[in-house]
Enzyme design. Structure first.
Site, PDB file in Angstrom:
ATOM      1  N   ASP A   1       0.816  -1.223   0.000  1.00  0.00           N
ATOM      2  CA  ASP A   1       0.000   0.000   0.000  1.00  0.00           C
ATOM      3  C   ASP A   1       0.844   1.265   0.000  1.00  0.00           C
ATOM      4  OD1 ASP A   1      -2.263  -1.709   0.241  1.00  0.00           O
ATOM      5  OD2 ASP A   1      -1.863  -1.843   2.386  1.00  0.00           O
TER       6      ASP A   1
ATOM      7  N   LYS B   1       2.194   2.070  -5.209  1.00  0.00           N
ATOM      8  CA  LYS B   1       2.902   1.592  -6.410  1.00  0.00           C
ATOM      9  C   LYS B   1       2.094   1.843  -7.673  1.00  0.00           C
ATOM     10  CE  LYS B   1       3.102  -2.448  -4.600  1.00  0.00           C
ATOM     11  NZ  LYS B   1       2.757  -2.082  -3.232  1.00  0.00           N
TER      12      LYS B   1
ATOM     13  N   ASN C   1      -5.374  -9.991  -4.265  1.00  0.00           N
ATOM     14  CA  ASN C   1      -5.167  -9.556  -2.875  1.00  0.00           C
ATOM     15  C   ASN C   1      -4.622  -8.124  -2.881  1.00  0.00           C
ATOM     16  OD1 ASN C   1      -2.759 -10.444  -4.035  1.00  0.00           O
ATOM     17  ND2 ASN C   1      -1.979 -11.417  -2.199  1.00  0.00           N
TER      18      ASN C   1
ATOM     19  N   GLY D   1      -4.376  -4.195  -4.373  1.00  0.00           N
ATOM     20  CA  GLY D   1      -5.377  -3.256  -4.878  1.00  0.00           C
ATOM     21  C   GLY D   1      -4.804  -1.871  -4.843  1.00  0.00           C
ATOM     22  N   HIS D   2      -5.009  -1.129  -5.901  1.00  0.00           N
ATOM     23  CA  HIS D   2      -4.611   0.263  -5.802  1.00  0.00           C
ATOM     24  C   HIS D   2      -5.566   1.172  -6.555  1.00  0.00           C
ATOM     25  CE1 HIS D   2      -1.619  -1.678  -8.592  1.00  0.00           C
ATOM     26  NE2 HIS D   2      -2.378  -1.016  -9.408  1.00  0.00           N
TER      27      HIS D   2
ATOM     28  N   THR E   1      -6.342 -11.588   3.000  1.00  0.00           N
ATOM     29  CA  THR E   1      -7.419 -10.863   2.311  1.00  0.00           C
ATOM     30  C   THR E   1      -8.557 -11.818   1.923  1.00  0.00           C
ATOM     31  OG1 THR E   1      -6.332 -11.216   0.202  1.00  0.00           O
ATOM     32  CG2 THR E   1      -5.806  -9.167   1.341  1.00  0.00           C
TER      33      THR E   1
ATOM     34  N   GLN F   1       2.133  -5.881  -3.337  1.00  0.00           N
ATOM     35  CA  GLN F   1       2.411  -5.885  -1.901  1.00  0.00           C
ATOM     36  C   GLN F   1       3.734  -5.163  -1.615  1.00  0.00           C
ATOM     37  OE1 GLN F   1       1.444  -9.190  -3.255  1.00  0.00           O
ATOM     38  NE2 GLN F   1      -0.650  -8.605  -2.852  1.00  0.00           N
TER      39      GLN F   1
ATOM     40  N   THR G   1      -7.790  -1.213   0.164  1.00  0.00           N
ATOM     41  CA  THR G   1      -8.574  -1.131  -1.083  1.00  0.00           C
ATOM     42  C   THR G   1      -9.360  -2.419  -1.305  1.00  0.00           C
ATOM     43  OG1 THR G   1      -6.623   0.014  -1.908  1.00  0.00           O
ATOM     44  CG2 THR G   1      -8.328  -0.455  -3.515  1.00  0.00           C
TER      45      THR G   1
HETATM   46  P1  IMP Z   1      -2.864 -12.809   1.564  1.00  0.00           P
HETATM   47  O1  IMP Z   1      -1.903 -12.212   0.601  1.00  0.00           O
HETATM   48  O2  IMP Z   1      -4.309 -12.495   1.232  1.00  0.00           O
HETATM   49  O3  IMP Z   1      -2.618 -14.252   1.789  1.00  0.00           O
HETATM   50  O4  IMP Z   1      -2.619 -12.098   2.991  1.00  0.00           O
HETATM   51  C1  IMP Z   1      -1.412 -12.257   3.708  1.00  0.00           C
HETATM   52  C2  IMP Z   1      -0.979 -10.948   4.361  1.00  0.00           C
HETATM   53  O5  IMP Z   1      -0.591 -10.029   3.356  1.00  0.00           O
HETATM   54  C3  IMP Z   1      -2.092 -10.246   5.167  1.00  0.00           C
HETATM   55  O6  IMP Z   1      -1.509  -9.581   6.263  1.00  0.00           O
HETATM   56  C4  IMP Z   1      -2.639  -9.232   4.182  1.00  0.00           C
HETATM   57  O7  IMP Z   1      -3.257  -8.135   4.828  1.00  0.00           O
HETATM   58  C5  IMP Z   1      -1.354  -8.831   3.481  1.00  0.00           C
HETATM   59  N1  IMP Z   1      -1.583  -8.309   2.132  1.00  0.00           N
HETATM   60  C6  IMP Z   1      -1.853  -9.000   1.017  1.00  0.00           C
HETATM   61  N2  IMP Z   1      -1.980  -8.185  -0.046  1.00  0.00           N
HETATM   62  C7  IMP Z   1      -1.747  -6.945   0.408  1.00  0.00           C
HETATM   63  C8  IMP Z   1      -1.685  -5.659  -0.217  1.00  0.00           C
HETATM   64  O8  IMP Z   1      -1.855  -5.487  -1.431  1.00  0.00           O
HETATM   65  N3  IMP Z   1      -1.407  -4.615   0.604  1.00  0.00           N
HETATM   66  C9  IMP Z   1      -1.169  -4.759   1.924  1.00  0.00           C
HETATM   67  N4  IMP Z   1      -1.209  -5.931   2.555  1.00  0.00           N
HETATM   68  C10 IMP Z   1      -1.490  -7.018   1.797  1.00  0.00           C
END
Ligand code: IMP
Length: 421
Positions: free
Chosen positions: A13, A16, A38, A40-41, A128, A221, A296
């Site tokens: 976040d 990017k 997972n 989002g922007h 997510t 991420q 997001t």
């Molecule tokens: P997952 O990627 O959904 O498996 O989540 C694993 C961890 O990564 C969790 O703490 C999510 O909140 C974090 N996470 C995944 N995608 C993002 C992103 O785009 N921004 C911030 N945190 C993320």
């Protein structure tokens, strides 16, 4: 020829998408190398807001090729939905291509994500719940279904049936939630629509490099959510570091010319895990409200705190940053003072190297350097000299501390609210 990699330097976040959208105008091809929806922007172009989860921000320039790379996991329903929204907003998406080697997210991955989170109890990760982790697990288990499999109905069905059997045996909670026939039907429908876009994306990139073109690689991420080098186990399930361009796009390491760290002017984190500079008091609340720090994808409130220089320098070692892009600097306007963590205190010692031992990290307290703040609204600044002196002093310290030059500073949500340093 240039291959520039954009890496989130914190816990995601960092903005990017906006930076990629700004830099894409100088690129011929924009490719994303990891993650799924997972991520989002939000990108704002001339006051119009677009939310992207899978498609790289180059999509707004019809003359650039925009690739979803082999290192990604793709939920076709999400992708088609995203494309439809873009099309309605006047962006036809005719420049989008998808790697045949990327893995598919299937409906049962989302169910499994939920089941796994529940079963983790106090060790839950705060995912997510988009099914991204389970899709990557299938990939490593070598039972994943790839985007290219969509093009062969028989092969897709065989793999799907096998996969569902494996999953039902493993996850009792899944029974009743998976309808093979319905999945096969909807995925064949997606296949029809996506077929013209499914290609060998690595070849397109290799051709572009051979012709001396500019390639922009968009990470997802952030560095600290990397499966290997992040704050494991509170990480995502993919490669978020610069190495992801080799594993997730097929770009040879020596072809990379620049690695830009996208650094938010403060730090945020969603989901569980240690966050030494987190501020649960008034500063955290100020940053959260002024920076609109809501996820997001999930709408969750992001945890907020000061910039952590230890994280930046650790990321520099892993990624080899050649430049920094500071984002959301405008959010800090109005504070009496601003801080950067320049070391940790743990076990009675001062640490200046990032502790890879999670127990040490868990007990690390930030040591701050404090700077005078600035009150001016800087969102209309378009050159460094437009910024208040105190603001420039804060930026100079970041350069001095990381020994990496700042290349750009973002001072607002709009694509063009940017200062080239
Ligand atoms: P997952 O990627 O959904 O498996 O989540 C694993 C961890 O990564 C969790 O703490 C999510 O909140 C974090 N996470 C995944 N995608 C993002 C992103 O785009 N921004 C911030 N945190 C993320």
């Amino acid at each position: 020829m240039s291959v520039t990699v954009l890496v989130g330097a914190q816990w995601g976040d960092e903005g990017k998408g906006k930076v990629s959208c700004y830099l894409a105008r100088h690129a011929d091809l924009v490719a994303r190398f990891s993650g799924g929806n997972n991520a989002g922007h939000t990108v704002v172009i001339e006051g119009k807001e677009f939310k992207l989860q899978l498609i790289p921000s180059g999509v707004f320039y019809p003359d650039k090729l925009v690739l979803l790379g082999s290192g990604m996991v793709i939920d076709p329903a999400g992708l088609l939905d995203e494309m439809e929204k873009l099309q309605k907003g006047g962006h036809p998406c005719a420049n989008v291509r998808i790697s045949a080697l990327a893995h598919l997210v299937l409906p049962y991955h989302r169910e499994i994500d939920k089941i796994q989170e529940q079963s983790r109890g106090k060790f839950s990760l705060g995912t997510t719940q988009k099914g991204v982790g389970p899709a990557y697990s299938d990939k490593s288990e070598r039972i994943g279904i790839r985007v290219g499999d969509l093009l062969d109905e028989k092969r897709f069905l065989e793999r799907l049936q096998f996969n569902v059997e494996v999953k039902k045996n493993r996850f009792q909670g899944l029974n009743g939630h998976v309808d093979v026939k319905a999945i096969a039907g909807s995925y064949q429908e997606y296949a029809k629509r996506l077929k013209p876009l499914i290609v060998d994306t690595s070849k397109l990139i290799h051709d572009a490099i051979a012709k001396g073109k500019s390639v922009l690689c968009e990470g997802a991420q952030g560095m600290m959510l990397d499966l290997d080098f992040g704050t494991y186990p509170y990480v995502t399930s993919s490669v978020t570091t610069a190495g992801g361009v080799t594993t997730g796009l097929g770009i040879p390491p020596a072809a990379v010319t620049d690695v830009y760290a996208i650094v938010k002017a403060y730090t945020t984190r969603v989901g569980q895990g240690v966050f030494p500079t987190e501020d649960t008091g008034s500063i955290g609340q100020f940053l959260q409200e002024k920076g609109h720090e809501f996820g997001t994808v999930t709408g969750r409130v992001r945890r907020c705190g000061w910039m952590d220089g230890m994280v930046l320098n650790y990321g520099k070692l892993i990624n080899g940053y050649t430049g920094l892009v500071i984002t959301k600097l405008d959010v800090l306007s109005g504070l009496d003072e601003v801080k950067i963590c320049e070391a940790y205190r743990a076990g009675g010692e001062t640490l200046t190297d990032f502790p890879i031992d999670s127990a040490v990290f868990q007990n690390s307290a930030p040591v701050y350097r404090t700077f005078p703040g600035w009150k001016e609204d800087i969102s209309n600044a378009r050159k460094m000299s437009d910024l208040p002196k105190t603001c420039r002093a804060y930026l100079s310290f970041i350069e001095e501390y990381t020994k990496v030059p700042i290349k750009y500073v973002s001072v607002g949500a709009d694509r063009d609210a940017m200062i080239a340093a």
